[in-house]
Design a protein around this motif. Structure first.
Motif, PDB file in Angstrom:
ATOM      1  N   CYS A 162     -27.890  -6.218 -59.181  1.00  0.00           N
ATOM      2  CA  CYS A 162     -28.443  -6.469 -60.513  1.00  0.00           C
ATOM      3  C   CYS A 162     -27.556  -7.383 -61.360  1.00  0.00           C
ATOM      4  O   CYS A 162     -27.964  -7.813 -62.445  1.00  0.00           O
ATOM      5  N   LEU A 163     -26.323  -7.648 -60.923  1.00  0.00           N
ATOM      6  CA  LEU A 163     -25.415  -8.456 -61.733  1.00  0.00           C
ATOM      7  C   LEU A 163     -25.187  -9.859 -61.177  1.00  0.00           C
ATOM      8  O   LEU A 163     -25.210 -10.837 -61.909  1.00  0.00           O
ATOM      9  N   HIS A 164     -24.918  -9.948 -59.890  1.00  0.00           N
ATOM     10  CA  HIS A 164     -24.572 -11.255 -59.309  1.00  0.00           C
ATOM     11  C   HIS A 164     -25.520 -11.568 -58.162  1.00  0.00           C
ATOM     12  O   HIS A 164     -25.202 -11.279 -57.020  1.00  0.00           O
ATOM     13  N   ASN A 165     -26.627 -12.120 -58.514  1.00  0.00           N
ATOM     14  CA  ASN A 165     -27.599 -12.396 -57.463  1.00  0.00           C
ATOM     15  C   ASN A 165     -27.820 -13.895 -57.294  1.00  0.00           C
ATOM     16  O   ASN A 165     -27.308 -14.697 -58.073  1.00  0.00           O
ATOM     17  N   ASP A 166     -28.577 -14.228 -56.306  1.00  0.00           N
ATOM     18  CA  ASP A 166     -28.847 -15.638 -56.040  1.00  0.00           C
ATOM     19  C   ASP A 166     -30.260 -15.757 -55.468  1.00  0.00           C
ATOM     20  O   ASP A 166     -30.863 -14.753 -55.058  1.00  0.00           O
ATOM     21  N   ILE A 167     -30.735 -16.959 -55.419  1.00  0.00           N
ATOM     22  CA  ILE A 167     -32.096 -17.196 -54.953  1.00  0.00           C
ATOM     23  C   ILE A 167     -32.134 -18.576 -54.302  1.00  0.00           C
ATOM     24  O   ILE A 167     -31.204 -19.378 -54.511  1.00  0.00           O
ATOM     25  N   ASP A 168     -33.164 -18.843 -53.571  1.00  0.00           N
ATOM     26  CA  ASP A 168     -33.309 -20.173 -52.993  1.00  0.00           C
ATOM     27  C   ASP A 168     -33.838 -21.113 -54.087  1.00  0.00           C
ATOM     28  O   ASP A 168     -35.042 -21.268 -54.273  1.00  0.00           O
ATOM     29  N   TRP A 169     -32.905 -21.727 -54.800  1.00  0.00           N
ATOM     30  CA  TRP A 169     -33.273 -22.567 -55.945  1.00  0.00           C
ATOM     31  C   TRP A 169     -34.078 -23.792 -55.511  1.00  0.00           C
ATOM     32  O   TRP A 169     -34.965 -24.249 -56.238  1.00  0.00           O
ATOM     33  N   ASP A 170     -33.756 -24.335 -54.351  1.00  0.00           N
ATOM     34  CA  ASP A 170     -34.493 -25.514 -53.874  1.00  0.00           C
ATOM     35  C   ASP A 170     -35.957 -25.164 -53.603  1.00  0.00           C
ATOM     36  O   ASP A 170     -36.854 -25.963 -53.865  1.00  0.00           O
ATOM     37  N   LEU A 171     -36.161 -23.978 -53.077  1.00  0.00           N
ATOM     38  CA  LEU A 171     -37.531 -23.525 -52.835  1.00  0.00           C
ATOM     39  C   LEU A 171     -38.288 -23.382 -54.158  1.00  0.00           C
ATOM     40  O   LEU A 171     -39.436 -23.815 -54.287  1.00  0.00           O
ATOM     41  N   LEU A 172     -37.622 -22.816 -55.151  1.00  0.00           N
ATOM     42  CA  LEU A 172     -38.257 -22.655 -56.466  1.00  0.00           C
ATOM     43  C   LEU A 172     -38.618 -24.032 -57.045  1.00  0.00           C
ATOM     44  O   LEU A 172     -39.738 -24.229 -57.551  1.00  0.00           O
ATOM     45  N   LYS A 173     -37.694 -24.973 -56.965  1.00  0.00           N
ATOM     46  CA  LYS A 173     -37.962 -26.318 -57.487  1.00  0.00           C
ATOM     47  C   LYS A 173     -39.124 -26.963 -56.732  1.00  0.00           C
ATOM     48  O   LYS A 173     -39.964 -27.633 -57.316  1.00  0.00           O
ATOM     49  N   ARG A 174     -39.158 -26.711 -55.457  1.00  0.00           N
ATOM     50  CA  ARG A 174     -40.229 -27.277 -54.640  1.00  0.00           C
ATOM     51  C   ARG A 174     -41.596 -26.710 -55.050  1.00  0.00           C
ATOM     52  O   ARG A 174     -42.595 -27.438 -55.076  1.00  0.00           O
ATOM     53  N   ILE A 175     -41.641 -25.445 -55.373  1.00  0.00           N
ATOM     54  CA  ILE A 175     -42.907 -24.856 -55.835  1.00  0.00           C
ATOM     55  C   ILE A 175     -43.346 -25.519 -57.139  1.00  0.00           C
ATOM     56  O   ILE A 175     -44.517 -25.836 -57.314  1.00  0.00           O
ATOM     57  N   ILE A 176     -42.397 -25.745 -58.038  1.00  0.00           N
ATOM     58  CA  ILE A 176     -42.751 -26.367 -59.321  1.00  0.00           C
ATOM     59  C   ILE A 176     -43.188 -27.821 -59.111  1.00  0.00           C
ATOM     60  O   ILE A 176     -44.155 -28.287 -59.705  1.00  0.00           O
ATOM     61  N   LEU A 177     -42.500 -28.507 -58.242  1.00  0.00           N
ATOM     62  CA  LEU A 177     -42.769 -29.938 -58.066  1.00  0.00           C
ATOM     63  C   LEU A 177     -43.948 -30.225 -57.148  1.00  0.00           C
ATOM     64  O   LEU A 177     -44.720 -31.145 -57.383  1.00  0.00           O
ATOM     65  N   LYS A 178     -44.079 -29.410 -56.090  1.00  0.00           N
ATOM     66  CA  LYS A 178     -45.081 -29.744 -55.060  1.00  0.00           C
ATOM     67  C   LYS A 178     -46.164 -28.698 -54.874  1.00  0.00           C
ATOM     68  O   LYS A 178     -47.057 -28.868 -54.061  1.00  0.00           O
ATOM     69  N   GLY A 179     -46.063 -27.592 -55.572  1.00  0.00           N
ATOM     70  CA  GLY A 179     -47.072 -26.555 -55.424  1.00  0.00           C
ATOM     71  C   GLY A 179     -46.629 -25.465 -54.464  1.00  0.00           C
ATOM     72  O   GLY A 179     -45.650 -25.604 -53.724  1.00  0.00           O
TER      73      GLY A 179
END
Ligand code: SF4
Length: 194
Positions: A162-179
């Motif tokens: 709950c304090l120090h997490n991470d995510i696939d940021w490139d995947l998130l950007k790709r969803i915003i940019l490409k659907g």
């Protein structure tokens, strides 16, 4: 055909979800969020940008975060570059999406009631996904949150923290940019078991 295949996988995944521990002992494992993402992707992409939102969990914000908290909007990212949430906020502003950082699942549910959100992409750990599947009605038309239905895309966080997490940021950007279709390709979604 692909839509039918994704629908079948979706229905099977949720039908067998209550006995997934038993299935795992038999060596049958599946990622329910990838299956749901694949099924919802076309509907997600059809929603206009202004009614789409990125809703990130608070575990992704930087340790030195100075953002204020708003009861109505959640954590108000100032785009300070201490974490990658700011970069995503900037991208959302450019693309006309809504952007929020939520302190809790219940806050997210209330947020969706208050805002014009018809589709949302967010991050969640295995524990939250498990809890969500058990407590929230999930239908072929979206996730029902009180009076509203929202088309989701979920990105698994890298750990349960709950304090120090991470995510696939490139995947998130790709969803915003490409659907959302990009998200399914990234996760290797194919028509297979269950
Ligand atoms: S980018 Fe936003 S969320 Fe991240 S530390 Fe700065 S103000 Fe906080």
């Amino acid at each position: 055909m692909t839509r039918d295949c994704n629908r079948l996988k979706f229905l099977s995944a949720f039908f067998f979800f209550p006995i997934r521990s038993f299935l795992a002992r038999l060596g049958i494992r599946y990622d329910i969020s990838s299956i749901a993402n694949a099924y919802y992707q076309e509907d997600f992409d059809r929603i206009p940008a202004g009614e789409k939102a990125v809703v990130l969990p608070h575990c992704l914000i930087g340790e030195e975060c100075k953002a204020r908290f708003s009861k109505a909007e959640g954590i108000l990212c100032m785009k300070c570059k201490n974490c990658r949430c700011g970069e995503i906020r900037i991208l959302c502003e450019e693309k006309g999406w809504q952007f929020y950082i939520s302190p809790s699942t219940n806050f997210t549910k209330r947020l969706v009631q208050r805002k014009q959100i018809r589709a949302a992409v967010g991050g969640a750990c295995d524990f939250e996904i498990d809890k969500g599947v058990r407590s929230t009605p999930i239908t072929l038309k979206g996730v029902r949150l009180k009076k509203k239905k929202v088309i989701p895309q979920v990105i698994l966080t890298t750990r349960y923290d709950c304090l120090h997490n991470d995510i696939d940021w490139d995947l998130l950007k790709r969803i915003i940019l490409k659907g959302a279709r990009g998200a399914v390709e990234w996760s290797g979604g194919r028509c297979a078991e269950p």
